[in-house]
Design a protein around this motif. Sequence first.
Motif, PDB file in Angstrom:
ATOM      1  N   ARG A  93     -27.914 -24.516 -20.190  1.00  0.00           N
ATOM      2  CA  ARG A  93     -27.780 -25.934 -20.492  1.00  0.00           C
ATOM      3  C   ARG A  93     -28.733 -26.698 -19.598  1.00  0.00           C
ATOM      4  NH1 ARG A  93     -22.896 -26.452 -23.139  1.00  0.00           N
ATOM      5  NH2 ARG A  93     -22.633 -28.625 -22.568  1.00  0.00           N
ATOM      6  N   LEU A  94     -28.863 -27.967 -19.862  1.00  0.00           N
ATOM      7  CA  LEU A  94     -29.815 -28.770 -19.097  1.00  0.00           C
ATOM      8  C   LEU A  94     -29.484 -28.770 -17.608  1.00  0.00           C
ATOM      9  CD1 LEU A  94     -32.320 -30.291 -19.915  1.00  0.00           C
ATOM     10  CD2 LEU A  94     -30.994 -32.392 -19.947  1.00  0.00           C
ATOM     11  N   LEU A  98     -39.099 -32.825 -16.957  1.00  0.00           N
ATOM     12  CA  LEU A  98     -39.176 -31.654 -17.829  1.00  0.00           C
ATOM     13  C   LEU A  98     -38.566 -31.908 -19.196  1.00  0.00           C
ATOM     14  CD1 LEU A  98     -37.833 -28.925 -15.427  1.00  0.00           C
ATOM     15  CD2 LEU A  98     -39.977 -28.812 -16.622  1.00  0.00           C
ATOM     16  N   ARG A  99     -37.512 -32.733 -19.183  1.00  0.00           N
ATOM     17  CA  ARG A  99     -36.658 -32.899 -20.354  1.00  0.00           C
ATOM     18  C   ARG A  99     -37.398 -33.060 -21.675  1.00  0.00           C
ATOM     19  NH1 ARG A  99     -32.204 -37.018 -18.499  1.00  0.00           N
ATOM     20  NH2 ARG A  99     -33.994 -38.332 -18.912  1.00  0.00           N
ATOM     21  N   PRO A 100     -38.440 -33.918 -21.712  1.00  0.00           N
ATOM     22  CA  PRO A 100     -39.091 -34.137 -23.013  1.00  0.00           C
ATOM     23  C   PRO A 100     -39.730 -32.882 -23.594  1.00  0.00           C
ATOM     24  CG  PRO A 100     -39.793 -35.758 -21.391  1.00  0.00           C
ATOM     25  CD  PRO A 100     -39.001 -34.742 -20.657  1.00  0.00           C
ATOM     26  N   PHE A 101     -39.933 -31.850 -22.758  1.00  0.00           N
ATOM     27  CA  PHE A 101     -40.654 -30.666 -23.220  1.00  0.00           C
ATOM     28  C   PHE A 101     -39.730 -29.505 -23.547  1.00  0.00           C
ATOM     29  CE2 PHE A 101     -43.503 -33.052 -20.484  1.00  0.00           C
ATOM     30  CZ  PHE A 101     -44.607 -33.189 -21.293  1.00  0.00           C
ATOM     31  N   LEU A 102     -38.424 -29.695 -23.345  1.00  0.00           N
ATOM     32  CA  LEU A 102     -37.508 -28.563 -23.412  1.00  0.00           C
ATOM     33  C   LEU A 102     -36.431 -28.738 -24.472  1.00  0.00           C
ATOM     34  CD1 LEU A 102     -36.692 -27.800 -19.683  1.00  0.00           C
ATOM     35  CD2 LEU A 102     -38.276 -26.614 -21.182  1.00  0.00           C
ATOM     36  N   ILE A 103     -36.000 -27.602 -25.016  1.00  0.00           N
ATOM     37  CA  ILE A 103     -34.754 -27.572 -25.781  1.00  0.00           C
ATOM     38  C   ILE A 103     -33.806 -26.677 -24.995  1.00  0.00           C
ATOM     39  CG2 ILE A 103     -33.646 -26.755 -27.887  1.00  0.00           C
ATOM     40  CD1 ILE A 103     -36.340 -27.234 -29.299  1.00  0.00           C
ATOM     41  N   ALA A 104     -32.622 -27.183 -24.705  1.00  0.00           N
ATOM     42  CA  ALA A 104     -31.606 -26.367 -24.046  1.00  0.00           C
ATOM     43  C   ALA A 104     -30.375 -26.345 -24.945  1.00  0.00           C
ATOM     44  CB  ALA A 104     -31.282 -26.930 -22.674  1.00  0.00           C
ATOM     45  N   GLU A 105     -29.347 -25.615 -24.502  1.00  0.00           N
ATOM     46  CA  GLU A 105     -28.157 -25.454 -25.322  1.00  0.00           C
ATOM     47  C   GLU A 105     -27.576 -26.827 -25.721  1.00  0.00           C
ATOM     48  OE1 GLU A 105     -27.254 -22.900 -26.621  1.00  0.00           O
ATOM     49  OE2 GLU A 105     -25.141 -23.030 -27.152  1.00  0.00           O
ATOM     50  N   TRP A 111     -29.278 -29.845 -25.377  1.00  0.00           N
ATOM     51  CA  TRP A 111     -30.323 -30.857 -25.262  1.00  0.00           C
ATOM     52  C   TRP A 111     -31.443 -30.615 -26.255  1.00  0.00           C
ATOM     53  CZ3 TRP A 111     -31.637 -35.449 -23.342  1.00  0.00           C
ATOM     54  CH2 TRP A 111     -32.990 -35.759 -23.236  1.00  0.00           C
ATOM     55  N   ARG A 112     -31.781 -31.646 -26.973  1.00  0.00           N
ATOM     56  CA  ARG A 112     -32.919 -31.570 -27.890  1.00  0.00           C
ATOM     57  C   ARG A 112     -33.628 -32.914 -27.814  1.00  0.00           C
ATOM     58  NH1 ARG A 112     -34.703 -28.563 -32.156  1.00  0.00           N
ATOM     59  NH2 ARG A 112     -33.048 -27.064 -31.874  1.00  0.00           N
ATOM     60  N   PRO A 113     -34.855 -32.925 -27.332  1.00  0.00           N
ATOM     61  CA  PRO A 113     -35.523 -34.221 -27.153  1.00  0.00           C
ATOM     62  C   PRO A 113     -35.976 -34.800 -28.484  1.00  0.00           C
ATOM     63  CG  PRO A 113     -37.017 -32.445 -26.610  1.00  0.00           C
ATOM     64  CD  PRO A 113     -35.707 -31.806 -26.950  1.00  0.00           C
ATOM     65  N   VAL A 114     -36.184 -36.087 -28.522  1.00  0.00           N
ATOM     66  CA  VAL A 114     -36.808 -36.679 -29.703  1.00  0.00           C
ATOM     67  C   VAL A 114     -38.268 -36.269 -29.694  1.00  0.00           C
ATOM     68  CG1 VAL A 114     -35.255 -38.626 -29.803  1.00  0.00           C
ATOM     69  CG2 VAL A 114     -37.347 -38.804 -28.477  1.00  0.00           C
ATOM     70  N   ARG A 115     -38.968 -36.536 -30.776  1.00  0.00           N
ATOM     71  CA  ARG A 115     -40.331 -36.057 -30.902  1.00  0.00           C
ATOM     72  C   ARG A 115     -41.170 -36.523 -29.708  1.00  0.00           C
ATOM     73  NH1 ARG A 115     -44.797 -37.035 -33.966  1.00  0.00           N
ATOM     74  NH2 ARG A 115     -44.123 -39.166 -34.354  1.00  0.00           N
ATOM     75  N   LEU A 116     -41.937 -35.588 -29.146  1.00  0.00           N
ATOM     76  CA  LEU A 116     -42.665 -35.854 -27.913  1.00  0.00           C
ATOM     77  C   LEU A 116     -43.633 -37.022 -28.055  1.00  0.00           C
ATOM     78  CD1 LEU A 116     -43.202 -34.942 -25.079  1.00  0.00           C
ATOM     79  CD2 LEU A 116     -44.794 -33.261 -25.955  1.00  0.00           C
TER      80      LEU A 116
END
Lengths: 414, 467
Positions: free
Chosen positions: A366-367, A380-387, A389-394
């Motif tokens: 997870r994040l 880091l968050r904008p570049f990662l997918i975690a369990e 966490w899913r960022p909006v389009r970069l």
Amino acid sequence: MAQLDLRAKLGILADAAKYDASCASSGTRKRSSEGQAKGIGSTEGMGICHAYAPDGRCISLLKILLTNSCIFDCHYCINRKSSNVRRARFTPAEVVELTLSFYRRNYIEGLFLSSGIIRSSDYTMEQLVEVARSLREDHHFRGYIHLKTIPDADPLLIEAAGRHADRLSINVELPTESGLARLAPEKSAPRIEGAMAGVRHKIEDRQDARRRYRSAPGFAPAGQSTQMIIGADAATDRDIMTKAHGLYDRHALRRVYYSAFSPIPDASAVLPLKRPPLIREHRLYQSDWMLRFYGYSLADISAAADPASGMLPLDMDPKLAWALRFREHFPVDVNRAPREALLRVPGLGVKAVNGILAARRWRRLRLEDIARLTRSVVKLRPFLIAEDWRPVRLGDRLEVAPPPPRQQLELFAA
Amino acid sequence: MALVRLAADDDVEGWRAAARGLALAGVPADAVHWQVGDGPADLFADAEPGVPPPAPGAEAFSVPRRFVELAETALLHADPERFARLYALLLRLRDQPRAIEDRADPLIRTIEDMAKAVRRDMHKMHAFLRFRAVEEAEGERFVAWYEPEHHIVRANAGFFVRRFSTLRWSILTPQLSLHWDGISLAEGPPGQRGDAPDADPAEAAWKTYYASIFNPARLKTAAMLREMPKKYWKNMPEAALVPALVADAQRREREMIMTAQTSPAGNATLALEALREEAAQCRRCPLWKPATQTVFGEGPAGAPLMFVGEQPGDQEDLAGHPFVGPAGQLFDRALGDAGVDRSRAYVTNAVKHFKFEPRGKRRIHAKPDSGEIEACRWWIEQERDIVRPALTVALGVTAAQSLTGRSITISRARGAPVRLADGGECWITVHPSFLLRIPEADRKAEEYARFVDDLRRIGARLAELTG
């Protein structure tokens, strides 16, 4: 009185050596004095920085010149023939005594000896080798020795240098040949690279011999390195990294040092007076790391630079610059992505990636898990997918790039 | 509640034996009180000292090697919670040995951070400990006073033995002292700073070295402090020099630049020649590929006046000289009309290669973009550093952008001086090729007159500046 003279000489000859950025004392064979009747010193693989100067550079070795007199007239160099700097010269015995005296008090890891060229290349090299020989053979010194090698010196002298020293280095000085022609007219790029090739050959030859016979003499076990001056010639960041990549490739160098051209007292009029921003040097080191440890190719580094000017951005690190140019590679799923893809995430270092790879064998991350493995999860968050966490389009995220510096508008601009 | 007494703060063996026993007895982590030494345990007066016997049926177990290594380091941390934390982890690993791989787990993370802090402390002791020599009856002895943050002194002894085995040395710390006589290591009671010598004959030379190896032109105190925080300074003789070196650094750099700037530009002509040769090989941007050659600036190296145009045109590209085409001829005429002596001026371009689009047999001028202007700015700056003109004139927006670093509207900027970043004075006017492109004859004449007017004012200002 003699003591004072030695100190005055030390002041001059350390001052003259400070423009060489190299300081490493790592990566050599392990040595220990335990159980030995004579001698002093050890090396344990990891380099040790015994102090830091206010310029942020580490002081690991006693870095001095044997003499700052020189028959060459390289414009960027404080020791060039036409400079009005005070000259001094150590005898080999004085350098040996000074090194041992500092080493006993735990000031240093060893010696980094270089020299201006006096009389001839061979004569100068002989003197350098004599210091290393005396330390090793007369005093059984087991600390670190780094010798600067003079490109045109006799191969037999280079051979002797490599036998005593842990590391040899030959400076390429400037990244472009035209720059070398302008600023160091007596030096020649093919000769410098020829000498590097010779050293590489000897290192590999001897490594091979030692694999078969333990008693074979070693040759520069910590390899060879070089230094480039940044900002004194017209080379762009792309040119510099191309050159560095070529050097790593052709001569198996351990390190390329980048040294931002620094104003020197009594500068030659041929030189720029301003120094390049120190941050440029930092960006080059970052790209160097990307080449060597993060699996980026030279083409990747070039792509991170501005296409027209060939310069890396100063306001963000080259890894982030690359990621912003190739947004389609992101976000990366920390629970599934291969190692190579994780290494390209800006803000994830080699250790953090190893941590992620080990931890995700155990459970899905997870994040907050990523936050524990890294310094700043916000970047880091904008570049990662975690369990969770899913960022909006970069492409739509502003927080990724550093905000442009704000400028006060001029009210009464003409 | 179980009470475990450990022999010392770095009693790794004692912890290991106790932890194994406790685990076999099935004691949960929060039911153990760990204590160092024999002090009274009032708070836990009801606690059972010692390790209870193993629970019936408990089997011996093993833990991953990685845990053993981690524990050996983390147990040296100063945090009193370390024993309990590691014991809690041990209990977990007993059931799930592979859980050690989960480096994102909070407990493992905490313990790894502790181990990291200990490793750093050990490394800093290798680095920052300083010996001072004292004469004793048996000869020289090297004595150091050191205050570590964690319980690392014993663990670090090996390093100093391996390195200085032929010397006689002592390391005094607030926890204990170590003494090496060349053969064996002895432990002694805690020391005090006053027990160590307060000077050493080699220190003066070392300080000279420290002050001389520092380059004042690249002050980076934050980088120094990150690696050598102030808490270490008190035992490092060279650190006393830092404040003065920092305070003096900017003055020394300024002085270097001032001396260089005021020194007579004796070999400026040579410098310019060398620069021109280097520029002939320029590959800083892709414009060199289609162009014939680099068109570098021309004029005396000591010129008080510098004109900066946009880029070479078709004819300049073929000839290799700036301002020789139609725009150049117009420029010459205007200079003549304004009474400005071109032979005293240095003439160059913001971009040194001809950028064009081929159209049939002709090469049509194309405006350089900001990347290309930026790439070429390096050359302009070098030229300006050598020539050091009292006055610089930007002809057109490209030149103005290159010199000032921002986009400029000519109509608003012309007629008044602009201060450049390097301190030079800059005037901005139109590029002569702008005049060539005006179709109406009367407007053309009007603009030409304005251009000559600008040049005349520039000539007058130059006379003022150069006296």
